[in-house]
Motif scaffolding. Structure first.
Motif: not given
Length: 277
Positions: A7, A9, A17, A34-35, A59, A72, A75, A255
């Motif tokens: 994972n 993220s 990243f 990843y997220l 994802f 973004t 979140w 994760e």
């Protein structure tokens, strides 16, 4: 033998990243999750996957919003999905559509539709009805593209107010949706905190055909396996045994936050994975 996906993220936090793809491949991973991909052009992510011989296996759909900037913002403002939230159906549909565009580019077979926090004042039954209706629509769209849609029970300690917390609840929702490509994302970190009895839960639910993906992290601190209370050797053997019996051939997403977040800490912490990667 269980197959593990890094994972990106959470792992390799010392690296930018896009550099984490190479790091995961060097550590022996063949797949990543990843997220969210939405902050990056899809072709940039495709290039990183191809350059490092990696598969994209999962994802998330956007947590809210209607475009990359608002994804973004949603979140960062605490939104954790829209699938169960009455009145946000339009956001949910935009998110599914955008996720499917990325899934096509990345050749990713499954997307996690974020269920979300229960809306203030909303009854559980209303949230369930919204979730089922949204997933029925998403199932049709995802089936056109050959993708699965997953929902994930999350513990209320990590995400207070999250609508979906238990495996039995998630499986009731999936049965009510009635689509073969809607499944449960079984995160054993969340399951251990809320329910425990991991071996029995794996044996109960994996043979149903409704588990699309596993995720793991140690309890209680969400670090790598071997740093807390779970007997992971036994859990991996259980997954292996039940998978062989029922024909499940999916992935297990790692994760977790490495206990050592310094340079090279993720790689040094992979002793638990020796023999699997």
């Amino acid at each position: 033998m269980p197959r593990f996906a890094a994972n990106l993220s959470m792992m390799y936090p010392d690296l930018p990243f896009l550099d984490r793809f190479e790091a995961a491949a060097k550590d022996g991973f063949k797949a990543v999750e990843y997220l969210f991909p939405y902050a990056f052009p899809a072709q940039e992510l495709v290039a990183r996957l191809k350059a490092n011989g990696l598969q994209q296996v999962l994802f998330n759909t956007p947590p809210g919003g209607t475009d990359s900037a608002s994804f973004t913002q949603a979140w960062e403002s605490g939104s954790r999905g829209t699938a169960s939230v009455p009145g946000r159906e339009a956001e949910f549909r935009v998110g599914i559509e955008q996720a499917l565009v990325y899934a096509d580019a990345l050749n990713c077979p499954r997307i996690h539709a974020m269920v979300g926090l229960r809306a203030s004042g909303a009854e559980a039954e209303a949230a369930d009805a919204t979730l089922i209706s949204n997933l029925q629509w998403a199932a049709v769209e995802a089936a056109k593209a050959g993708r699965d849609v997953l929902i994930e029970p999350i513990n209320t300690r990590s995400v207070p107010g999250f609508h979906l917390n238990r495996q039995d609840h998630a499986h009731r929702i999936v049965r009510a949706v009635g689509a073969d490509n809607v499944k449960v994302q079984m995160d054993l970190f969340h399951c251990q905190i809320v329910e425990g009895d991991l071996s029995a839960k794996i044996a109960q639910y994996l043979p149903t055909g409704r588990v699309g993906h596993f995720q793991i992290a140690e309890v209680p601190h969400r670090h790598e396996p071997g740093t807390g209370e779970v007997n992971w050797t036994h859990i991996f053997q259980t997954i292996d045994k039940v998978s062989a019996e029922c024909g499940w051939d999916g992935w297990i997403g790692c994760e977790y936050n490495p206990a050592d977040a310094s340079a090279g800490g993720t790689s040094r912490g992979l002793g638990w994975a020796r023999g699997y990667l």
